[in-house]
Design an enzyme around this catalytic site. Structure first.
Site, PDB file in Angstrom:
ATOM      1  N   ARG A 128       8.946   3.552  -1.497  1.00  0.00           N
ATOM      2  CA  ARG A 128       9.746   2.608  -0.712  1.00  0.00           C
ATOM      3  C   ARG A 128      11.065   2.266  -1.407  1.00  0.00           C
ATOM      4  O   ARG A 128      12.065   2.008  -0.747  1.00  0.00           O
ATOM      5  CB  ARG A 128       8.936   1.345  -0.422  1.00  0.00           C
ATOM      6  CG  ARG A 128       7.858   1.615   0.615  1.00  0.00           C
ATOM      7  CD  ARG A 128       7.003   0.425   0.924  1.00  0.00           C
ATOM      8  NE  ARG A 128       6.179   0.720   2.096  1.00  0.00           N
ATOM      9  CZ  ARG A 128       5.269  -0.090   2.587  1.00  0.00           C
ATOM     10  NH1 ARG A 128       5.036  -1.250   2.015  1.00  0.00           N
ATOM     11  NH2 ARG A 128       4.581   0.246   3.655  1.00  0.00           N
TER      12      ARG A 128
ATOM     13  N   LYS B 221      -8.578  -1.849   7.780  1.00  0.00           N
ATOM     14  CA  LYS B 221      -8.249  -2.984   8.653  1.00  0.00           C
ATOM     15  C   LYS B 221      -8.714  -2.709  10.076  1.00  0.00           C
ATOM     16  O   LYS B 221      -7.917  -2.434  10.969  1.00  0.00           O
ATOM     17  CB  LYS B 221      -6.741  -3.244   8.627  1.00  0.00           C
ATOM     18  CG  LYS B 221      -6.217  -3.737   7.292  1.00  0.00           C
ATOM     19  CD  LYS B 221      -4.728  -4.010   7.407  1.00  0.00           C
ATOM     20  CE  LYS B 221      -3.984  -3.525   6.181  1.00  0.00           C
ATOM     21  NZ  LYS B 221      -2.580  -3.300   6.434  1.00  0.00           N
TER      22      LYS B 221
ATOM     23  N   GLY C 129       1.276   2.046   4.261  1.00  0.00           N
ATOM     24  CA  GLY C 129       1.220   1.882   2.808  1.00  0.00           C
ATOM     25  C   GLY C 129       0.262   2.822   2.097  1.00  0.00           C
ATOM     26  O   GLY C 129       0.654   3.583   1.214  1.00  0.00           O
TER      27      GLY C 129
ATOM     28  N   GLY D 283       2.090  -1.107  10.027  1.00  0.00           N
ATOM     29  CA  GLY D 283       1.844  -1.772  11.306  1.00  0.00           C
ATOM     30  C   GLY D 283       2.975  -1.514  12.289  1.00  0.00           C
ATOM     31  O   GLY D 283       2.732  -1.266  13.477  1.00  0.00           O
TER      32      GLY D 283
HETATM   33  P1  AMP Z   1      -5.554   0.101   5.471  1.00  0.00           P
HETATM   34  O1  AMP Z   1      -4.666  -0.746   4.621  1.00  0.00           O
HETATM   35  O2  AMP Z   1      -6.182  -0.642   6.606  1.00  0.00           O
HETATM   36  O3  AMP Z   1      -4.900   1.388   5.892  1.00  0.00           O
HETATM   37  O4  AMP Z   1      -6.785   0.496   4.547  1.00  0.00           O
HETATM   38  C1  AMP Z   1      -6.662   1.306   3.411  1.00  0.00           C
HETATM   39  C2  AMP Z   1      -7.820   1.057   2.499  1.00  0.00           C
HETATM   40  O5  AMP Z   1      -9.013   1.337   3.180  1.00  0.00           O
HETATM   41  C3  AMP Z   1      -7.835   1.902   1.250  1.00  0.00           C
HETATM   42  O6  AMP Z   1      -7.611   1.084   0.143  1.00  0.00           O
HETATM   43  C4  AMP Z   1      -9.230   2.496   1.228  1.00  0.00           C
HETATM   44  O7  AMP Z   1      -9.848   2.394  -0.032  1.00  0.00           O
HETATM   45  C5  AMP Z   1      -9.990   1.649   2.210  1.00  0.00           C
HETATM   46  N1  AMP Z   1     -11.102   2.349   2.808  1.00  0.00           N
HETATM   47  C6  AMP Z   1     -11.090   3.569   3.397  1.00  0.00           C
HETATM   48  N2  AMP Z   1     -12.319   3.926   3.789  1.00  0.00           N
HETATM   49  C7  AMP Z   1     -13.143   2.928   3.447  1.00  0.00           C
HETATM   50  C8  AMP Z   1     -14.539   2.713   3.570  1.00  0.00           C
HETATM   51  N3  AMP Z   1     -15.316   3.624   4.147  1.00  0.00           N
HETATM   52  N4  AMP Z   1     -15.067   1.573   3.077  1.00  0.00           N
HETATM   53  C9  AMP Z   1     -14.273   0.655   2.482  1.00  0.00           C
HETATM   54  N5  AMP Z   1     -12.938   0.793   2.352  1.00  0.00           N
HETATM   55  C10 AMP Z   1     -12.372   1.912   2.821  1.00  0.00           C
END
Ligand code: AMP
Length: 389
Positions: free
Chosen positions: A34, A190, A343, A366
């Site tokens: 970034r 998320k 991110g 987002g």
């Molecule tokens: P987001 O910011 O919503 O895109 O989420 C990204 C995060 O989701 C990363 O830090 C991953 O470690 C986490 N993640 C991906 N798969 C899983 C899972 N099966 N269980 C828990 N966390 C996860």
């Protein structure tokens, strides 16, 4: 929108809202993507001898409180290295001294009361710092905050920076005339924030690949055991509705056939391959299994366009990164026009070294998804309104 490149910035006080929300661990920046992305914007302004005031948020500190953990100091130091000149960090937002040809960085905008609710008093205070406000933080363009929206209302001039302009052009291509099949991969943790967006994206794509915590909710929605995995029980009906919609409209939402599970959430946890129907109550699904990864690879190979946001598993842990590695390499090798953003997606792209082979990497998370959903982003909306005055 008025574009920054069409304005004369010479000796003007230019306030640039950037997205410098980089991951910082123990004071060290772990991904500089970034920061690198904003450098061309800064160079254009510096070449014109503008007096630059740069601002950004970092992380999620409690509003109104200064928390050193969320300081932009490491970013100021990093920018200084890239630009080969001092980039002082200004902690007093009401008292900013910057001369033409110089650049300063304001401390985390989220330390300021009124940032989140777009308070007019803070918006005016920021607007007063400049002759021209440049919005170049695509990743926060979906937020109506003082530093992204309010400031643009009150600044003498408000325009779009080069980064935002190029983001909108690249994403416009994917939205208007995608090569089919259009495949979206939406992963990450998320679930609740992305499900609403998933609903909309599903109407546009031919195939929606879900990953991470989101996939877990879909597995639960399909009646499969998810043990102690991260998932959202309350969103099962939404996931079920999406599965039905996909079936009725001949779209695919391929669910994992096999997964990698562990009994603890840690970097050293042992990964065990399980069929989805065999996940035990004390096991967490932390990645897709090899069969599923291979299936996803085949779908990507046949795609005309790929949109990617979010990892397929906890790729930060070596044992649970395989799904995301296979996916990123498949996207890199594919002939499809590929757009990736968000991110954690950027971190995965860096980790698996595929940046050069992805057609367009968006700096928005987002905002990237909301734009794909067809929503008007508030920060873009106000720039359009200002250009009409
Ligand atoms: P987001 O910011 O919503 O895109 O989420 C990204 C995060 O989701 C990363 O830090 C991953 O470690 C986490 N993640 C991906 N798969 C899983 C899972 N099966 N269980 C828990 N966390 C996860």
């Amino acid at each position: 929108m008025i574009k920054m490149i069409d304005l004369d910035l010479t000796r003007k006080r230019v306030l640039i809202r950037a997205d410098l929300n980089v991951p910082v661990e123990n004071g060290t920046i772990t991904s500089t993507t970034r920061i690198e992305a904003i450098l061309p914007t800064l160079k254009i302004a510096l070449d014109q001898d503008a007096a630059i005031i740069l601002m950004s948020h970092l992380g999620r500190p409690k509003e109104g409180e200064i928390d050193p953990k969320f300081s932009l100091q490491p970013v100021a130091a990093c920018l200084s290295k890239y630009l080969g000149r001092p980039v002082p960090l200004v902690t007093e937002h009401s008292n900013v001294n910057v001369k033409p040809g110089e650049i300063v960085l304001l401390e985390n905008t989220r330390f300021l009361k009124g940032e989140k609710n777009n308070a007019p008093s803070l918006s005016k205070q920021l607007a007063n710092l400049c002759d021209i406000f440049v919005m170049d933080a695509f990743a926060t363009a979906h937020r109506k905050e003082a530093s992204t929206y309010g400031v643009a209302e009150y600044a003498p001039f408000a325009c779009a920076g080069p980064l935002i302009v190029s983001e909108l052009e690249a994403l416009g291509h994917v939205l208007r005339e995608p090569e089919r099949p259009l495949v979206a991969v939406v992963g990450g943790s998320k679930v609740s924030t992305k499900l609403a967006i998933l609903n909309e994206i599903l109407t546009q794509v031919d195939c929606l690949i879900v990953g991470g915590g989101i996939a877990n909710t879909f597995l639960a929605a399909a009646g499969l055991p998810v043990g102690s995995s991260l998932y959202e029980h309350d969103l099962i009906p939404d996931a079920q509705a999406m599965l039905s919609f996909a079936k009725a409209h001949h779209k695919q939402i391929p669910l994992p056939e096999d997964v990698l599970v562990a009994t603890e959430f840690s970097a050293g946890a042992k990964a065990v391959v399980k069929k989805v129907e065999d996940v035990a109550h004390n096991e967490m699904i932390l990645d897709v299994g090899p069969k599923t990864a291979n299936h996803i690879k085949q779908i990507i190979e046949k795609a005309g366009t790929v949109i990617w946001n979010g990892p397929l598993g906890v790729f930060e842990f070596e044992n649970f990164g395989e799904g995301t590695r296979v996916l990123s390499e498949a996207i890199a090798r594919s002939e499809a026009f590929s757009v990736a953003g968000g991110g954690d997606t950027l971190a995965a792209i860096e980790k698996y070294d595929v940046a050069d082979e992805i057609s367009y990497i968006s700096t928005g998370g987002g905002a990237f998804l909301e734009l794909l959903e067809g929503k008007t982003l508030p920060a873009i909306d106000i720039l359009e309104k200002r250009s009409a005055i």
